[in-house]
Write an enzyme that holds these catalytic residues in place. Structure first.
Site: not given
Ligand code: NAD
Length: 268
Positions: A98-99, A154, A158, A164
């Site tokens: 997880t970020t 990305h 997102k 991250g």
């Protein structure tokens, strides 16, 4: 190894179910989704594009963890904190992809890591972790007259920024310079910003389409530029990295570990 995938219906969750299926010596012990998810009760194998595996998606994480060796978690920061407490209680390793974790989330993970092994990385790929080691080295070699900028792109879905991975690369650059990223990071520029402050580490975020993850670290000086970059073509490589981390966690003492530990890159 009996592995639980939390967030099993998510983009990464489905990849994780597939990676567990393909990893010798690993079995999917349970697939967990958030309470209220429309995916509860579905077959986790079918969701991941595999044949049915009779693992039904559940929201009962505590029971799932009690019968497992490790949990693979690519969800949201608040859920990850809750899962860290549950994993510590069950005495199973927690692999965190997880970020967007803030200091309060990281503090909760550190507390849970006194009771079980937690492996956390903003990016689980070999290439990015190798890139981070190179960035640390280049940053330590070049003086602060070299400006450092990190550019990432990305997919349009997102939800956190910078990525991250971009933060992981920024931390590597900061470590190379023996400075604190929190004091040096410039994550947003808009309007009349004035000239670039020497020694800062800048981030630029692009979002669009289906991009899995592009990162570039730019070292810019007077008259020359050095660029190190990585392109992720398929998110399955993050899932495979997470399974590798779970296998590595077997028998590990409690503590907070990184993907560099798993991949043996710390010596670089
Ligand atoms: P996603 O939104 O597609 O999936 C997240 C899933 O988690 C969803 O299905 C959601 O319902 C589920 N979830 C949320 N709260 C939950 C809870 N309390 N219990 C159980 N399930 C819960 O997102 P994604 O694209 O799969 O990304 C997930 C995370 O992984 C993001 O933070 C992303 O940045 C990160 N990520 C990390 C890496 C890496 O290598 N570290 C790679 C790719 C993505």
């Amino acid at each position: 190894m009996r592995l639980v995938v939390v967030g099993a219906a998510g983009r990464m969750g489905r990849m994780l179910v597939k990676a567990v299926h393909e990893a010798p010596g690993c079995v999917l012990a349970a697939a967990v989704e958030r309470p209220g998810s429309a995916m509860l009760g579905q077959d986790a194998g079918l969701l991941a594009g595999l044949p049915a595996n009779k693992v039904t998606v559940t929201d009962d994480a505590a029971s799932a963890f009690a019968a497992a060796d490790a949990v693979l978690d690519f969800t949201t920061p608040d859920s990850t904190v809750a899962f860290a407490a549950l994993a510590a209680q069950a005495g199973i390793a927690h692999i965190v992809g997880t970020t967007g974790l803030e200091p309060r989330h990281l503090a909760a993970l550190e507390a849970a890591a006194s009771r079980t092994a937690i492996i956390r990385s903003g990016n689980m790929s070999l290439g990015v972790n190798l890139l981070a080691a190179l960035v640390r080295k280049v940053s330590a070699t070049l003086g602060t007259d070299w400006d450092i900028e990190i550019v990432e792109m990305h997919h349009r879905m997102k939800v956190d920024a910078p990525s991250g991975t971009a933060v992981l690369l920024g931390e590597a650059a900061a470590q190379g310079r023996a400075v604190d990223l929190a004091e040096k990071r410039v994550a947003v520029r808009d309007g009349h910003t004035g000239a670039r402050e020497p020694g800062t580490i800048g981030f630029a975020t692009l979002r669009g389409g289906t991009v899995v993850g592009d990162h570039k670290v730019v070292f810019a000086s007077m008259g020359e530029r050095l660029e190190l970059s990585h392109i992720a073509e398929d998110r399955s490589l993050f899932a495979q990295g997470a399974v590798k981390a779970a296998l590595w966690s077997k028998g590990r003492a409690p503590g907070l570990y990184s993907m560099a530990d798993v991949l043996g890159l710390d010596a670089l």
